[in-house]
Design an enzyme around this catalytic site. Structure first.
Site, mmCIF file in Angstrom:
data_model
loop_
_atom_site.group_PDB
_atom_site.id
_atom_site.type_symbol
_atom_site.label_atom_id
_atom_site.label_comp_id
_atom_site.label_asym_id
_atom_site.label_seq_id
_atom_site.Cartn_x
_atom_site.Cartn_y
_atom_site.Cartn_z
ATOM 1 N N THR A 6 -11.710 -30.717 87.387
ATOM 2 C CA THR A 6 -11.381 -31.348 86.131
ATOM 3 C C THR A 6 -11.973 -30.791 84.864
ATOM 4 O O THR A 6 -13.167 -30.555 84.754
ATOM 5 C CB THR A 6 -11.732 -32.841 86.157
ATOM 6 O OG1 THR A 6 -11.107 -33.431 87.259
ATOM 7 C CG2 THR A 6 -11.301 -33.558 84.924
ATOM 8 N N SER A 161 -9.982 -22.892 81.111
ATOM 9 C CA SER A 161 -9.468 -22.481 82.426
ATOM 10 C C SER A 161 -9.814 -21.029 82.752
ATOM 11 O O SER A 161 -9.861 -20.652 83.923
ATOM 12 C CB SER A 161 -7.954 -22.696 82.507
ATOM 13 O OG SER A 161 -7.246 -21.698 81.800
ATOM 14 N N CYS A 164 -14.130 -21.704 83.502
ATOM 15 C CA CYS A 164 -14.584 -22.636 84.541
ATOM 16 C C CYS A 164 -13.770 -22.449 85.817
ATOM 17 O O CYS A 164 -12.541 -22.579 85.797
ATOM 18 C CB CYS A 164 -14.442 -24.078 84.040
ATOM 19 S SG CYS A 164 -14.928 -25.303 85.277
ATOM 20 N N THR A 167 -11.352 -25.358 86.900
ATOM 21 C CA THR A 167 -10.314 -25.733 85.939
ATOM 22 C C THR A 167 -9.195 -24.701 86.006
ATOM 23 O O THR A 167 -9.468 -23.508 85.998
ATOM 24 C CB THR A 167 -10.903 -25.760 84.513
ATOM 25 O OG1 THR A 167 -11.978 -26.693 84.466
ATOM 26 C CG2 THR A 167 -9.856 -26.142 83.484
#
Length: 176
Positions: A6, A161, A164, A167
């Site tokens: 998340t 994105s 991480c 993500t």
């Protein structure tokens, strides 16, 4: 093994509030799902809500938060404070492992199970593993561009994105 996942980001700018969540769910070192939906509209479409943490726990909290919204006539802040009080003091709720990010046109709030209700100074907030990257990108874009809230959220989530590992770029966006 631990579930990790998340990034949920919200930006409120120039009368628009936009929330985005990525779609990745990771279990240990394996990506289990690419298209999870971690955000939604509640409160007759006037409130955006997103979660980080256990899905089952988050759904229970979404339901309870929506009840609080109805109870308090759509007052986001009051509903958030009342949920946080219940979450902290109820023996069953205390075990729930999730963070909520909620927003309407005027307020952005993070709600935690420790009784915290945090309203950021700049109407930018994020939760989850990619939160620091998404917030940094959003703040940089706000301070240095004239992009609207949706464009800021899209670009910030893309940046998160890319940094991480929990993500992905499969982004869901809601706007009020």
């Amino acid at each position: 093994m631990e579930w990790k996942s998340t990034t949920v980001l919200v930006v409120s700018r120039n009368g628009k509030t936009v929330m985005a969540g990525d779609g990745q769910v990771t279990y240990g070192n394996t990506v289990m799902k690419h298209g999870a939906r971690k955000i939604r509209k509640i409160g007759d479409g006037q409130v955006l809500a997103g979660f980080a943490g256990s899905v089952a726990d988050a759904m229970a909290l979404f339901d309870r938060f929506e009840s609080k919204l109805k109870e308090w006539g759509g007052n986001l802040t009051k509903a958030a404070v009342e949920l946080a009080k219940d979450w902290r003091t109820d023996r069953v709720l205390r075990r729930l492992e999730a963070l909520l990010l909620v927003a309407d046109r005027d307020n952005v709030l993070i709600i935690s199970g420790t009784g915290e209700v945090v309203q950021p100074d700049d109407n930018v907030a994020a939760i989850g593993s990619g939160a620091p990257y998404a917030i940094a990108a959003a703040r940089a874009l706000i301070r240095n561009t004239d992009l609207d809230a949706r464009e800021i959220v899209e670009k910030s989530m893309q940046i998160a994105s890319e940094i991480c590992i929990y993500t992905n770029g499969n982004i869901t966006i809601e706007e009020i």
